[in-house]
Design a protein around this motif. Structure first.
Motif, PDB file in Angstrom:
ATOM      1  N   SER A  16      -1.523   3.619  -7.506  1.00 38.85           N
ATOM      2  CA  SER A  16      -0.115   3.319  -7.730  1.00 38.85           C
ATOM      3  C   SER A  16       0.680   3.754  -6.510  1.00 38.85           C
ATOM      4  N   CYS A  17       1.984   3.618  -6.587  1.00 38.87           N
ATOM      5  CA  CYS A  17       2.895   3.934  -5.486  1.00 38.87           C
ATOM      6  C   CYS A  17       2.547   3.088  -4.266  1.00 38.87           C
ATOM      7  N   THR A  46       3.909  -1.337 -10.595  1.00 39.82           N
ATOM      8  CA  THR A  46       3.136  -1.630  -9.380  1.00 39.82           C
ATOM      9  C   THR A  46       3.199  -3.120  -9.070  1.00 39.82           C
ATOM     10  N   LYS A  48       5.634  -5.177  -9.750  1.00 37.05           N
ATOM     11  CA  LYS A  48       6.957  -5.466  -9.177  1.00 37.05           C
ATOM     12  C   LYS A  48       7.029  -5.032  -7.718  1.00 37.05           C
ATOM     13  N   ASP A  49       6.468  -3.864  -7.403  1.00 41.01           N
ATOM     14  CA  ASP A  49       6.452  -3.382  -6.017  1.00 41.01           C
ATOM     15  C   ASP A  49       5.674  -4.338  -5.117  1.00 41.01           C
ATOM     16  N   TRP A  53       7.030  -6.657  -2.010  1.00 45.10           N
ATOM     17  CA  TRP A  53       6.437  -6.547  -0.681  1.00 45.10           C
ATOM     18  C   TRP A  53       5.976  -7.920  -0.181  1.00 45.10           C
TER      19      TRP A  53
END
Length: 77
Positions: A16-17, A46, A48-49, A53
């Motif tokens: 994650s992150c 995750t 959505k991140d 990106w």
């Protein structure tokens, strides 16, 4: 629908992150334009991140499915 060849499949459900984006970034650098990577993610945040990106980098999410609590994205360069 565009045609693309999946070059690699990444199971990033255990990370994650910044972990998934770091791994995905390296793989995206290795593939050619028009090629794609399949990514399996373990949670909505995750996903959505990663989608943010992908958009920022100018890549394209060509497929998005949910299987149980996992998300599968096909990202084309």
């Amino acid at each position: 629908m565009s045609s693309y060849k999946i070059q690699k499949s990444l199971d990033l459900t255990g990370t994650s992150c910044a972990g998934p984006i770091g791994e995905l970034s390296g793989v995206m650098d290795e593939i050619g334009v028009g090629e794609a990577v399949e990514v399996i993610l373990g949670d909505e945040a995750t996903k959505k991140d990663v989608v943010a990106w992908v958009t920022k980098k100018g890549y394209k999410v060509v497929s998005e499915t949910k299987e149980g609590n996992k998300f599968k994205l096909i990202i084309q360069k």
